[in-house]
Design an enzyme around this catalytic site. Structure first.
Site, PDB file in Angstrom:
ATOM      1  N   CYS A  97     -22.549  17.935   5.048  1.00  0.00           N
ATOM      2  CA  CYS A  97     -22.507  17.475   3.664  1.00  0.00           C
ATOM      3  C   CYS A  97     -23.840  16.810   3.359  1.00  0.00           C
ATOM      4  O   CYS A  97     -24.302  15.979   4.156  1.00  0.00           O
ATOM      5  CB  CYS A  97     -21.359  16.481   3.483  1.00  0.00           C
ATOM      6  SG  CYS A  97     -21.217  15.853   1.804  1.00  0.00           S
ATOM      7  N   HIS A 139     -14.183  21.871   0.073  1.00  0.00           N
ATOM      8  CA  HIS A 139     -15.097  20.747   0.323  1.00  0.00           C
ATOM      9  C   HIS A 139     -15.640  20.193  -0.994  1.00  0.00           C
ATOM     10  O   HIS A 139     -15.652  18.977  -1.216  1.00  0.00           O
ATOM     11  CB  HIS A 139     -16.227  21.228   1.244  1.00  0.00           C
ATOM     12  CG  HIS A 139     -17.266  20.190   1.543  1.00  0.00           C
ATOM     13  ND1 HIS A 139     -17.540  19.757   2.831  1.00  0.00           N
ATOM     14  CD2 HIS A 139     -18.138  19.505   0.740  1.00  0.00           C
ATOM     15  CE1 HIS A 139     -18.498  18.846   2.783  1.00  0.00           C
ATOM     16  NE2 HIS A 139     -18.891  18.679   1.530  1.00  0.00           N
ATOM     17  N   GLU A 140     -16.088  21.106  -1.891  1.00  0.00           N
ATOM     18  CA  GLU A 140     -16.709  20.649  -3.145  1.00  0.00           C
ATOM     19  C   GLU A 140     -15.670  20.078  -4.116  1.00  0.00           C
ATOM     20  O   GLU A 140     -15.940  19.078  -4.792  1.00  0.00           O
ATOM     21  CB  GLU A 140     -17.496  21.790  -3.804  1.00  0.00           C
ATOM     22  CG  GLU A 140     -18.629  22.370  -2.957  1.00  0.00           C
ATOM     23  CD  GLU A 140     -19.562  21.329  -2.355  1.00  0.00           C
ATOM     24  OE1 GLU A 140     -19.743  20.241  -2.927  1.00  0.00           O
ATOM     25  OE2 GLU A 140     -20.109  21.611  -1.265  1.00  0.00           O
ATOM     26  N   HIS A 143     -14.986  16.534  -3.383  1.00  0.00           N
ATOM     27  CA  HIS A 143     -15.966  15.601  -3.950  1.00  0.00           C
ATOM     28  C   HIS A 143     -15.554  15.159  -5.354  1.00  0.00           C
ATOM     29  O   HIS A 143     -15.810  14.021  -5.755  1.00  0.00           O
ATOM     30  CB  HIS A 143     -17.351  16.252  -4.021  1.00  0.00           C
ATOM     31  CG  HIS A 143     -18.135  16.186  -2.744  1.00  0.00           C
ATOM     32  ND1 HIS A 143     -18.492  14.998  -2.140  1.00  0.00           N
ATOM     33  CD2 HIS A 143     -18.660  17.165  -1.969  1.00  0.00           C
ATOM     34  CE1 HIS A 143     -19.193  15.253  -1.045  1.00  0.00           C
ATOM     35  NE2 HIS A 143     -19.310  16.561  -0.910  1.00  0.00           N
TER      36      HIS A 143
HETATM   37 NI    NI Z   1     -20.378  17.528   0.584  1.00  0.00          NI
END
Ligand code: NI
Length: 176
Positions: A97, A139-140, A143
């Site tokens: 990341c 993953h995104e 966020h």
């Molecule tokens: Ni990330």
């Protein structure tokens, strides 16, 4: 376009749920996506979410390079994305990341997801993603909800500096 500063773990913007974009925000979205694309290319990652560049909005970009396996994907932007897992056991896979520089970890994720959202023109888009494609979207999207990959981990032996993992090999070797 501009290269934006990337927030690192510990900055509160990374823990805050991001706000959805509205229809009237399209010009702002285009500028943000262009700046995020330049920032991602400069940093050399495969995905970036707006909160990582201190914009607490539900915007992400990603790409799937050919060497990650599966269908390669060119740089793609998703606005206000929604994901839903395809039922099945979680799979471990390596992630890094840009907000946690230098470190890598094997993180459990859904093997496949259904995704939907808006594209850069504000048009609805949707599909099913598998493998690394599914992983980078998960993953995104995390966020956008204030979640960083260590919060998804249960075995911290599977986390380390990328250079050391490269040097000594993955503790996951031989596993799926
Ligand atoms: Ni990330």
């Amino acid at each position: 376009m501009a290269i934006l500063k990337i927030a690192r773990m510990g900055h509160p913007v990374l823990l805050r749920p991001a706000e959805p974009m509205a229809a009237g925000d399209l010009p702002q979205v285009r500028k943000l996506v262009a700046d995020m694309a330049e920032t991602l290319a400069d940093a050399g990652g495969v995905g970036l979410a707006a909160p990582q560049v201190h914009e607490s909005r539900r915007v992400l970009i990603y790409l799937v390079p050919a060497e990650r396996g599966g269908e390669p994907r060119p740089l793609t932007a998703l606005i206000n994305p929604v994901i839903e897992p395809v039922p099945g056991p979680p799979v471990l896979g390596w992630e890094g990341c840009l907000s946690i520089p230098g470190l890598r970890a094997a993180v459990p994720r859904h093997r496949a997801i259904r995704w939907s959202g808006l594209d850069i023109n504000g048009e609805p888009v949707s599909g099913v993603a598998h493998g690394f494609h599914a992983r980078v979207i998960q993953h995104e999207v995390d966020h956008l909800d204030g979640v960083l990959y260590p919060m998804r981990m249960s075995d911290f032996r599977l986390m380390g500096f990328g250079e050391e993992i490269q040097r000594f090999g993955s503790p996951l070797e031989g596993e799926g």
